[in-house]
Design a protein around this motif. Sequence first.
Motif, short mmCIF file in Angstrom:
data_model
loop_
_atom_site.label_atom_id
_atom_site.label_comp_id
_atom_site.label_asym_id
_atom_site.label_seq_id
_atom_site.Cartn_x
_atom_site.Cartn_y
_atom_site.Cartn_z
N SER A 225 0.82 -1.21 0.00
CA SER A 225 0.00 0.00 0.00
C SER A 225 0.85 1.26 0.00
O SER A 225 0.50 2.26 -0.64
N GLU A 226 1.96 1.24 0.69
CA GLU A 226 2.85 2.40 0.72
C GLU A 226 4.23 1.98 1.20
O GLU A 226 4.41 0.91 1.79
N LEU A 227 5.21 2.84 0.93
CA LEU A 227 6.57 2.62 1.39
C LEU A 227 6.96 3.76 2.31
O LEU A 227 6.42 4.87 2.21
N THR A 228 7.90 3.50 3.21
CA THR A 228 8.37 4.51 4.14
C THR A 228 9.88 4.65 4.03
O THR A 228 10.52 4.00 3.20
N ASN A 229 10.46 5.48 4.88
CA ASN A 229 11.89 5.69 4.89
C ASN A 229 12.66 4.49 5.44
O ASN A 229 13.88 4.42 5.34
N ASP A 230 11.93 3.55 6.03
CA ASP A 230 12.54 2.35 6.58
C ASP A 230 12.26 1.15 5.67
O ASP A 230 11.19 1.07 5.06
N PRO A 231 13.20 0.21 5.60
CA PRO A 231 13.00 -0.96 4.72
C PRO A 231 11.83 -1.82 5.18
O PRO A 231 11.67 -2.07 6.38
N GLN A 232 11.02 -2.26 4.23
CA GLN A 232 9.90 -3.15 4.51
C GLN A 232 10.02 -4.40 3.63
O GLN A 232 10.31 -4.28 2.45
N PRO A 233 9.79 -5.59 4.20
CA PRO A 233 9.94 -6.82 3.41
C PRO A 233 8.87 -6.95 2.34
O PRO A 233 7.72 -6.57 2.55
N VAL A 234 9.27 -7.48 1.21
CA VAL A 234 8.37 -7.73 0.09
C VAL A 234 8.30 -9.23 -0.15
O VAL A 234 9.33 -9.91 -0.17
N ALA A 235 7.10 -9.75 -0.33
CA ALA A 235 6.93 -11.19 -0.60
C ALA A 235 7.40 -11.49 -2.03
O ALA A 235 6.97 -10.84 -2.98
N ILE A 236 8.29 -12.47 -2.16
CA ILE A 236 8.82 -12.84 -3.47
C ILE A 236 8.83 -14.37 -3.62
O ILE A 236 8.65 -15.09 -2.63
N ASP A 237 9.06 -14.81 -4.84
CA ASP A 237 9.27 -16.23 -5.10
C ASP A 237 10.76 -16.43 -5.34
O ASP A 237 11.34 -15.80 -6.22
N GLY A 238 11.38 -17.28 -4.52
CA GLY A 238 12.82 -17.49 -4.72
C GLY A 238 13.54 -17.64 -3.41
O GLY A 238 12.93 -17.66 -2.33
N THR A 239 14.85 -17.70 -3.49
CA THR A 239 15.66 -18.02 -2.31
C THR A 239 16.24 -16.79 -1.61
O THR A 239 16.82 -16.92 -0.55
N GLY A 240 16.10 -15.63 -2.21
CA GLY A 240 16.65 -14.42 -1.60
C GLY A 240 15.62 -13.66 -0.80
O GLY A 240 14.55 -14.18 -0.45
N THR A 241 15.94 -12.40 -0.49
CA THR A 241 15.00 -11.52 0.22
C THR A 241 14.99 -10.17 -0.46
O THR A 241 15.96 -9.77 -1.11
N LEU A 242 13.88 -9.45 -0.30
CA LEU A 242 13.74 -8.12 -0.89
C LEU A 242 13.11 -7.18 0.12
O LEU A 242 12.04 -7.46 0.66
N ASP A 243 13.79 -6.06 0.39
CA ASP A 243 13.25 -4.97 1.20
C ASP A 243 13.12 -3.74 0.31
O ASP A 243 13.99 -3.47 -0.53
N ALA A 244 12.04 -2.99 0.50
CA ALA A 244 11.80 -1.80 -0.31
C ALA A 244 11.55 -0.60 0.60
O ALA A 244 11.01 -0.74 1.70
N MET A 245 11.93 0.58 0.12
CA MET A 245 11.71 1.81 0.88
C MET A 245 11.63 2.99 -0.07
O MET A 245 12.10 2.92 -1.21
#
Length: 364
Positions: free
Chosen positions: A65-85
């Motif tokens: 719904s929105e992003l902030t100045n702090d990293p937030q986890p994003v659901a993905i398919d795969g073995t890594g991780t994704l944070d967005a801000m």
Amino acid sequence: MPLDLQMGSVLTDPGTRVVICCGAGGVGKTTTAAAMAMYAAEHGRTVAVLTIDPARRLAQSLGMSELTNDPQPVAIDGTGTLDAMMLDMRRTFDEMVIEYSTPERAAAIMENSFYQTMASSFSGTQEYMAMEKLGKLLEQDRWDLIIVDTPPSRNALDFLDAPQRLGSFLSGRLMKVLVGSGRGVGRMVTGAMSLAMRGVSTIIGGDMLRDVAMFVQSLDSMFGGFQDRALKTYQLLKQPGTQFAVVAAAEPDALREAAFFVDRLSEESMPLAGLILNRTHPNLTSISESSARAALESVDDELTRGVLEIHAARAATGKRELHLLQRFTAAHPAVPVVGVPSLPFEVADTVALRAVAEQITSRG
């Protein structure tokens, strides 16, 4: 023929630590950054993506719904991780002030009306804070890849110039006069000032000048920290683990900006991955524009005529885009290029992002 940009190999290479997406405004940098971040995360990388785009398209395309100045986890398919801000310019500036000053001085600075204006709207502040935020993320050593969507700008070089521009402002002649006024700010504003300073006071107002003077004097003790931080982050951009991806659309102005940026990166000895050319219209058949238009003269069926007209228009667009790209590659033959065809749907979810990523990484 231009060299193929193997962006997939760049993104999955453990040696790649930072990817900077740069280019003119409106060419798809945000979508490109999000697509590459998702691709890298789903191929095993620990990724953070930082957008400066206030339109919030990155959040929507990542299913948030929105992003902030702090990293937030994003659901993905795969073995890594994704944070967005998404960069909060004012909050990032506040955090920098707090870091480089005492609590009392920080409070005084943040309550200053000139600081409040500068922290939210001063030319170059957004670009400087993007550099500052990148430096902070790198210090955390939490991600093995950080992808940055640079600020939308009429001039793509602003991101590289921001630290110097802000530093020049803070160390300029007027600022030195204000700092040099020492404890006599009140006297300077109320009358015991030079004719030049009286003129400035008349133009911008005595109260504003007093706020500027007090702000700059408070900032003076922090100035070394500002400059050191900017220099450190700027130097990080030159390291082997950093890659610049210049993003452009197949339009004259966007490719002109891309050429300026490529030249600047070369001058600064900064690592360039290559050019990502968005929203292209390649000819998917062997039928040329002229052949399609010639066929129209002997076809009566309305549907067939419509198809031929659409194909002719697309072929003409593709031919024009190819000519523009050839002009770019003639001037920059060593720059690898990957074209991303225009999609028939809006990039508003993870499925669409993966489609974009597939095109960006199609060469390797």
